[in-house]
Design a protein around this motif. Structure first.
Motif, PDB file in Angstrom:
ATOM      1  N   GLY A 245      13.567  -9.428  85.379  1.00  0.00           N
ATOM      2  CA  GLY A 245      14.326  -8.682  86.366  1.00  0.00           C
ATOM      3  C   GLY A 245      13.475  -7.914  87.355  1.00  0.00           C
ATOM      4  O   GLY A 245      13.986  -7.190  88.195  1.00  0.00           O
ATOM      5  N   ASP A 246      12.154  -8.058  87.264  1.00  0.00           N
ATOM      6  CA  ASP A 246      11.237  -7.342  88.144  1.00  0.00           C
ATOM      7  C   ASP A 246      10.304  -8.371  88.785  1.00  0.00           C
ATOM      8  O   ASP A 246       9.846  -9.285  88.115  1.00  0.00           O
ATOM      9  N   ASP A 247      10.029  -8.226  90.076  1.00  0.00           N
ATOM     10  CA  ASP A 247       9.162  -9.181  90.768  1.00  0.00           C
ATOM     11  C   ASP A 247       7.679  -8.856  90.646  1.00  0.00           C
ATOM     12  O   ASP A 247       6.835  -9.701  90.924  1.00  0.00           O
ATOM     13  N   LYS A 248       7.346  -7.619  90.254  1.00  0.00           N
ATOM     14  CA  LYS A 248       5.936  -7.223  90.179  1.00  0.00           C
ATOM     15  C   LYS A 248       5.232  -7.983  89.071  1.00  0.00           C
ATOM     16  O   LYS A 248       5.704  -8.040  87.938  1.00  0.00           O
ATOM     17  N   VAL A 249       4.080  -8.592  89.409  1.00  0.00           N
ATOM     18  CA  VAL A 249       3.281  -9.350  88.446  1.00  0.00           C
ATOM     19  C   VAL A 249       2.050  -8.518  88.080  1.00  0.00           C
ATOM     20  O   VAL A 249       1.387  -7.949  88.953  1.00  0.00           O
TER      21      VAL A 249
ATOM     22  N   GLU B  99       7.561 -11.425  80.178  1.00  0.00           N
ATOM     23  CA  GLU B  99       7.477 -12.868  80.406  1.00  0.00           C
ATOM     24  C   GLU B  99       6.032 -13.255  80.704  1.00  0.00           C
ATOM     25  O   GLU B  99       5.403 -12.664  81.586  1.00  0.00           O
TER      26      GLU B  99
ATOM     27  N   LEU C 272       3.374 -15.520  82.380  1.00  0.00           N
ATOM     28  CA  LEU C 272       3.308 -16.436  83.517  1.00  0.00           C
ATOM     29  C   LEU C 272       2.109 -17.372  83.432  1.00  0.00           C
ATOM     30  O   LEU C 272       2.212 -18.557  83.752  1.00  0.00           O
TER      31      LEU C 272
ATOM     32  N   ARG D 289      -1.424 -13.134  83.113  1.00  0.00           N
ATOM     33  CA  ARG D 289      -0.509 -12.695  84.164  1.00  0.00           C
ATOM     34  C   ARG D 289       0.876 -12.663  83.539  1.00  0.00           C
ATOM     35  O   ARG D 289       1.301 -13.636  82.902  1.00  0.00           O
TER      36      ARG D 289
ATOM     37  N   LYS E  59       5.045 -10.497  83.724  1.00  0.00           N
ATOM     38  CA  LYS E  59       5.961  -9.605  84.428  1.00  0.00           C
ATOM     39  C   LYS E  59       7.072  -9.221  83.475  1.00  0.00           C
ATOM     40  O   LYS E  59       7.204  -9.784  82.385  1.00  0.00           O
TER      41      LYS E  59
ATOM     42  N   SER F 117       9.049 -15.459  76.574  1.00  0.00           N
ATOM     43  CA  SER F 117       9.348 -14.058  76.840  1.00  0.00           C
ATOM     44  C   SER F 117       9.741 -13.402  75.525  1.00  0.00           C
ATOM     45  O   SER F 117      10.139 -14.084  74.573  1.00  0.00           O
TER      46      SER F 117
END
Length: 134
Positions: free
Chosen positions: A65-69, A118, A120, A60, A62, A104
């Motif tokens: 600066g973006d919330d979409k995983v 990054e 997760l 997982r 992302k 990252s």
């Protein structure tokens, strides 16, 4: 050159280098992958930390600066069969290899852009599961 340390298994290293050697020419993105492999800390598969992305790992991640995983399994180009997978030769796939959870890495993307990937979570890693990679 990135200062983010990466760890790659000797098995993954050998297989990726063999694929790169067969390429008629390397794109700038694949040259970047080659540079990253050159600076990688190479370990035996059994010694690969459990939170590091290896080939056939499901991860997982992302973009900063973006919330979409995203959740993808990192595969060799010839194994790419569906959208839940990503090739090691795709720009994002190259960036994932060898990173650990919490790390990252800024990586070049198509059209001259660059993004920071990054990590997760590593949901599945063959070495952690005790599987011998294909």
């Amino acid at each position: 050159m990135s200062a983010t340390p990466i760890v790659v298994s000797s098995l993954d290293m050998d297989r990726i280098e063999a694929l790169l050697e067969k390429m008629p020419r390397l794109t700038p993105e694949l040259e970047k992958l080659e540079d990253e492999l050159d600076r990688a800390n190479v370990v035996e598969p059994a010694d690969l930390p459990a939170d590091v992305v290896s080939m056939n790992s499901t991860v997982r991640f992302k973009f900063a600066g973006d919330d979409k995983v995203f959740q993808k399994t990192l595969v060799y180009p010839h194994e790419l069969k569906h959208d839940e997978q990503i090739s090691i030769f795709a720009p994002v796939g190259s960036a994932l290899l060898g990173l650990a959870v919490g790390q990252s890495l800024e990586w070049p993307m198509p059209h001259g852009q660059s993004r920071t990937v990054e990590i997760l979570e590593v949901l599945f890693q063959p070495e952690r599961a005790g599987e011998q990679q294909r």
